[in-house]
Design a protein around this motif. Structure first.
Motif, PDB file in Angstrom:
ATOM      1  N   SER A  91       0.829  -1.208   0.000  1.00  0.00           N
ATOM      2  CA  SER A  91       0.000   0.000   0.000  1.00  0.00           C
ATOM      3  C   SER A  91       0.862   1.256   0.000  1.00  0.00           C
ATOM      4  CB  SER A  91      -0.909   0.006   1.228  1.00  0.00           C
ATOM      5  OG  SER A  91      -1.658   1.195   1.268  1.00  0.00           O
ATOM      6  N   PRO A  92       0.497   2.236  -0.846  1.00  0.00           N
ATOM      7  CA  PRO A  92       1.246   3.487  -0.883  1.00  0.00           C
ATOM      8  C   PRO A  92       0.870   4.449   0.248  1.00  0.00           C
ATOM      9  CG  PRO A  92      -0.529   3.582  -2.468  1.00  0.00           C
ATOM     10  CD  PRO A  92      -0.542   2.193  -1.876  1.00  0.00           C
ATOM     11  N   ALA A  93      -0.207   4.129   0.997  1.00  0.00           N
ATOM     12  CA  ALA A  93      -0.691   5.049   2.029  1.00  0.00           C
ATOM     13  C   ALA A  93      -1.636   4.318   2.978  1.00  0.00           C
ATOM     14  CB  ALA A  93      -1.430   6.217   1.375  1.00  0.00           C
ATOM     15  N   VAL A  94      -2.008   4.993   4.057  1.00  0.00           N
ATOM     16  CA  VAL A  94      -3.062   4.514   4.947  1.00  0.00           C
ATOM     17  C   VAL A  94      -4.377   4.984   4.342  1.00  0.00           C
ATOM     18  CG1 VAL A  94      -4.082   4.748   7.242  1.00  0.00           C
ATOM     19  CG2 VAL A  94      -1.602   4.674   6.992  1.00  0.00           C
ATOM     20  N   GLY A  95      -5.349   4.101   4.232  1.00  0.00           N
ATOM     21  CA  GLY A  95      -6.637   4.506   3.677  1.00  0.00           C
ATOM     22  C   GLY A  95      -7.534   3.332   3.385  1.00  0.00           C
ATOM     23  N   ALA A  96      -8.605   3.591   2.665  1.00  0.00           N
ATOM     24  CA  ALA A  96      -9.572   2.562   2.287  1.00  0.00           C
ATOM     25  C   ALA A  96      -9.109   1.905   0.985  1.00  0.00           C
ATOM     26  CB  ALA A  96     -10.958   3.170   2.104  1.00  0.00           C
ATOM     27  N   MET A 127      -8.856  10.407   2.411  1.00  0.00           N
ATOM     28  CA  MET A 127      -9.601  11.668   2.458  1.00  0.00           C
ATOM     29  C   MET A 127     -10.009  12.137   1.065  1.00  0.00           C
ATOM     30  SD  MET A 127      -7.754  13.620   5.596  1.00  0.00           S
ATOM     31  CE  MET A 127      -9.076  14.813   5.677  1.00  0.00           C
ATOM     32  N   LYS A 128     -10.629  11.261   0.328  1.00  0.00           N
ATOM     33  CA  LYS A 128     -11.165  11.496  -1.023  1.00  0.00           C
ATOM     34  C   LYS A 128     -10.087  11.674  -2.083  1.00  0.00           C
ATOM     35  CE  LYS A 128     -15.549  13.142   0.637  1.00  0.00           C
ATOM     36  NZ  LYS A 128     -16.505  12.131   0.478  1.00  0.00           N
ATOM     37  N   LEU A 129      -8.834  11.417  -1.739  1.00  0.00           N
ATOM     38  CA  LEU A 129      -7.739  11.424  -2.703  1.00  0.00           C
ATOM     39  C   LEU A 129      -7.466   9.975  -3.081  1.00  0.00           C
ATOM     40  CD1 LEU A 129      -5.488  12.901  -4.242  1.00  0.00           C
ATOM     41  CD2 LEU A 129      -4.067  12.628  -2.214  1.00  0.00           C
ATOM     42  N   MET A 130      -7.560   9.666  -4.380  1.00  0.00           N
ATOM     43  CA  MET A 130      -7.400   8.292  -4.853  1.00  0.00           C
ATOM     44  C   MET A 130      -5.944   8.035  -5.247  1.00  0.00           C
ATOM     45  SD  MET A 130     -10.434   7.429  -4.437  1.00  0.00           S
ATOM     46  CE  MET A 130     -12.006   8.231  -4.241  1.00  0.00           C
ATOM     47  N   ASN A 131      -5.289   7.129  -4.519  1.00  0.00           N
ATOM     48  CA  ASN A 131      -3.899   6.757  -4.789  1.00  0.00           C
ATOM     49  C   ASN A 131      -3.886   5.432  -5.534  1.00  0.00           C
ATOM     50  OD1 ASN A 131      -2.312   8.789  -3.091  1.00  0.00           O
ATOM     51  ND2 ASN A 131      -3.843   8.023  -1.650  1.00  0.00           N
ATOM     52  N   PRO A 132      -3.393   5.388  -6.763  1.00  0.00           N
ATOM     53  CA  PRO A 132      -3.386   4.123  -7.503  1.00  0.00           C
ATOM     54  C   PRO A 132      -2.359   3.146  -6.925  1.00  0.00           C
ATOM     55  CG  PRO A 132      -2.264   5.827  -8.751  1.00  0.00           C
ATOM     56  CD  PRO A 132      -2.842   6.494  -7.536  1.00  0.00           C
TER      57      PRO A 132
END
Length: 166
Positions: A91-96, A127-132
């Motif tokens: 994962s590139p970040a913490v998120g959904a 936070m509504k930013l989509m990280n591929p």
């Protein structure tokens, strides 16, 4: 100057539902001057003194999200898959974690599918930013290690990829 939007009751419920479905034991979230601290076995022990008490959800799970027609099949059992030589896609970040571009659409990839380097495999939303999430190299998807709509952590393994060259 416009005033910032406030977090809605619906958004708080969605955050709590996502938390409930995650593997996390506790979570503290601060939004718009509001602090939410929750734990699966009651409020987290590390809640700040003097912080407003937050009601914990009852033992019954919250109302699940409506199933979609394009929901991917559950991942194969871990013991049934040979993962020798596989590359971990993290994962590139913490998120959904999202397996498709939007609800009701087919997943980006499925187990057994061949992908090329830099093909999009999923999305991690912060936070509504989509990280591929992209394939680091060409190969076959061997396992999807996270569940759709689950909260994932930075550097958590999301996919196992068997490179074409090995």
């Amino acid at each position: 100057m416009t005033t910032p939007e406030k977090v809605t009751h619906r958004e708080v419920r969605e955050i709590l539902r996502t938390f409930h479905e995650s593997g996390w034991a506790a979570m503290t979230l601060e939004l718009d001057g509001m602090r939410i601290s929750v734990g699966k076995d009651g409020p987290p022990a590390a809640a700040a003194p003097g912080a407003a008490a937050v009601a914990t959800p009852p033992p019954a799970p919250p109302v699940p999200a409506a199933p979609t027609a394009a929901a991917p099949p559950p991942p194969a059992p871990a013991a049934a898959v040979d993962t020798t030589g596989c590359v971990e896609v993290r994962s590139p970040a913490v998120g959904a974690f999202w397996v498709s571009p939007s609800p009701g659409e087919p997943p980006f990839v499925q187990v057994g599918q061949q992908v090329e380097a830099n093909d999009q495999l999923a999305i991690v939303e912060v936070m509504k930013l989509m990280n591929p999430v992209v394939a680091p190299q060409a190969g076959e998807i061997v396992r999807v290690c996270a569940t759709n709509a689950e909260l994932v952590e930075f550097d958590q393994v999301l996919f196992l990829l068997r490179p074409n060259d090995g």
